[in-house]
Write an enzyme that holds these catalytic residues in place. Structure first.
Site, PDB file in Angstrom:
ATOM      1  N   ASP A   1      33.184 -39.134 -71.572  1.00  0.00           N
ATOM      2  CA  ASP A   1      32.672 -40.575 -70.099  1.00  0.00           C
ATOM      3  C   ASP A   1      33.066 -40.707 -68.749  1.00  0.00           C
ATOM      4  OD1 ASP A   1      30.980 -42.892 -69.054  1.00  0.00           O
ATOM      5  OD2 ASP A   1      31.499 -43.880 -70.316  1.00  0.00           O
ATOM      6  N   THR A   2      32.792 -40.788 -67.920  1.00  0.00           N
ATOM      7  CA  THR A   2      32.980 -39.868 -66.626  1.00  0.00           C
ATOM      8  C   THR A   2      32.485 -40.897 -65.435  1.00  0.00           C
ATOM      9  OG1 THR A   2      33.561 -37.735 -66.949  1.00  0.00           O
ATOM     10  CG2 THR A   2      33.207 -38.429 -64.905  1.00  0.00           C
ATOM     11  N   THR A   3      32.965 -41.306 -64.226  1.00  0.00           N
ATOM     12  CA  THR A   3      32.563 -41.520 -62.930  1.00  0.00           C
ATOM     13  C   THR A   3      32.127 -40.834 -61.342  1.00  0.00           C
ATOM     14  OG1 THR A   3      34.561 -42.246 -61.886  1.00  0.00           O
ATOM     15  CG2 THR A   3      33.224 -43.860 -63.399  1.00  0.00           C
TER      16      THR A   3
END
Length: 528
Positions: free
Chosen positions: A349-351
């Protein structure tokens, strides 16, 4: 234009400034900074700091970041590599002698030194207008006073609760009352708030030296890590020369290796030899070509991308027209190629966020702790959740991405900047770990080849080849699935949404900005 009788949302349109992030609180914080006189870089770092609080499963100050920046009036895209390095004591031999066959996904051995805070401070010093204390004020407030947990965040949180509960310090902060916070509940992180206050007051030194660094290193050492205070004190990101490729009148810019942005450029170069516009945007034929190009590009990624300070990465050769021509010959437009090696895919996951201000400074910014909740190693006094980027290293001494002292791992997070006529047209990015190159290309071809607006391109159903199967989202119609099966794809239902993304399109002739934000996340685009 979308069908207004069906679920969905229109793109956001404005003239002065635009922000698109994966969380409404981050978008609002960035807009506030723009309205207070900050520029795009100020707004991006304010948003990233808020995301580090309100999306703890995806990002944090214990992670890394990469940035592409096109200053107003400049024809040059600047790239900053904010990825941290392995500890000075980390050698492949050390792990092999202790029985490791691969770098663990969780725990202290998965931790590289976080580079995000160093990058924030350097970028603000070089390109910002406002003091760090003002940029971090919203994030500090949400950490100390609390924020309302958003729906996608709550879902991810609950999915990770079983293993998080095994890490005592992480569980104390992230699993209040022994449970993952539910959507609509309020969560506080006072320890993180105090650390953000130190960064606001002391800048880089407030994180990499003194009490916060001592807390992180002590926790890592207690759990068996080989990290030192020197590893943290010497952490330093760098400006690098971006790489780019041409596609149908546009130039797509990426951060070079150790970043995987090269993978998306390989895909586009291969696809440039096919006239996608003659296909339907929702057709099996389009998806098939993108998937086959991805398989070829990911093969090169897994075999070649590494820290160029330690390994030779043949970027020019891979981006040559000769390579694209040879790769194209391996694609049958109506049949799956069976002979390709399997790429190695992992979920993470990442932003991602992007900002364009009223001067048309454009920022493409991505920040991550890699897997959901990173390594699970929470520094107890400072509230810093440390990333697990070392998990991307190999232990094979013959592989270019083999772990070594002070080496940076192959990195999945990749911001993008689309240019035309030496001006930025769209800062954009697609989250989702390994999916990111495929996601960027799918969004970009949706806009360039099929005329979709930014929101339509982000909304479009996705597919991803992994573990020998083509994983398809439930938005892909049954008829398209049937045709993909006839091409020879073995289909599997994609149980989790594929990535997320944001994009801002700059129309220089009209003087307008158009933004989109992926419905697979909680976020939004806003402009004024």
């Amino acid at each position: 234009m979308r069908n207004l009788q069906l679920p969905g949302r229109s793109p956001v349109r404005a003239t002065e400034g635009m922000v698109a992030t994966s969380h409404p609180l981050a978008t609002q914080a960035a807009i506030d900074i723009l309205k207070r006189g900050g520029n795009a870089m100020d707004a991006a770092i304010a948003a990233s700091a808020v995301l580090a609080v309100v999306e703890p499963q995806a990002t944090g100050i214990g992670g890394d970041c990469f940035v592409l920046y096109c200053p107003s009036g400049s024809e040059k895209v600047l790239a900053f590599n904010g990825s941290g390095r392995a500890p000075a004591a980390a050698t492949a031999e050390w792990y092999r002698e202790r029985g490791f066959t691969e770098i663990p996904e969780r725990g202290p051995h998965a931790v590289t030194v976080p580079g995000a805070v160093d990058a924030w401070c350097r970028l603000i010093e070089d390109h910002g207008r406002l003091p760090m204390s003002e940029l971090l004020s919203a994030a500090i407030s949400y950490a100390e006073r609390g924020y309302v947990v958003a729906d996608r965040v709550a879902r991810d949180w609950a999915n990770n609760m079983p293993w998080l509960s095994e890490f005592a310090d992480a569980a104390r902060i992230l699993l209040p009352d022994g449970q993952a916070p539910q959507a609509g509940s309020i969560h506080r992180q006072p320890e993180l708030g105090r650390t953000l206050q130190r960064i606001a007051q002391h800048g880089r030194a407030g994180f990499y030296q003194g009490a916060v660094a001592e807390d992180m290193v002590a926790q890592l050492r207690r759990l068996g890590g080989v990290h030192s205070l020197e590893d943290f004190a010497t952490c330093c990101g760098e400006y690098v020369e971006p790489i780019h490729s041409h596609y149908r009148g546009y130039d797509l810019y990426q951060v070079p290796p150790n970043n995987q942005g090269l993978t998306a450029l390989l895909m586009l170069n291969i696809l440039a030899g096919f006239d996608l516009s003659q296909l339907s945007a929702t057709s099996a034929a389009r998806l098939h070509l993108e998937v086959e190009a991805a398989r070829l590009a990911y093969r090169e990624r897994d075999q070649r991308i590494a820290d160029p300070g330690f390994a030779q990465v043949p970027v020019a050769e891979l981006l040559s027209e000769h390579y694209a021509e040879q790769a194209r010959k391996l694609i049958n437009p109506q049949r799956v190629a069976k002979a390709l090696p399997e790429p190695i895919m992992e979920h993470s996951d990442t932003t991602y966020l992007c900002v364009v201000d009223n001067e048309r400074n454009a920022v493409s910014f991505i920040n991550s702790i890699y897997s959901e909740f990173g390594s699970g190693v929470m520094a107890p006094a400072s509230g810093v959740m440390l990333q697990n980027r070392a998990n991307c290293f190999r232990l094979d001494p013959e592989h270019p991405n083999c772990i070594a002292p002070l080496k940076r791992p192959m990195h999945t997070i990749m911001p993008a900047m689309l240019m035309q006529n030496a001006r930025p047209v769209a800062p954009f990015g697609v989250m989702g770990g390994d999916y990111q190159p495929m996601g960027q290309v799918h969004v970009l071809t949706g806009i360039i080849d099929f005329g979709l607006d930014p929101q339509e391109a982000l909304d479009a159903a996705r597919a991803f080849y992994s573990d020998g199967k083509l994983h398809v989202e439930n938005g892909i119609p049954a008829s398209v699935r049937e045709e993909l099966s006839r091409y020879g794809h073995e289909l599997a239902d994609q149980t989790e949404p594929l990535g997320g993304g944001q994009l801002i399109w700059i129309d220089w002739e009209k003087g307008t900005l158009t933004g989109g934000s992926d419905p697979r996340k909680d976020g939004c685009a806003l402009g004024y």
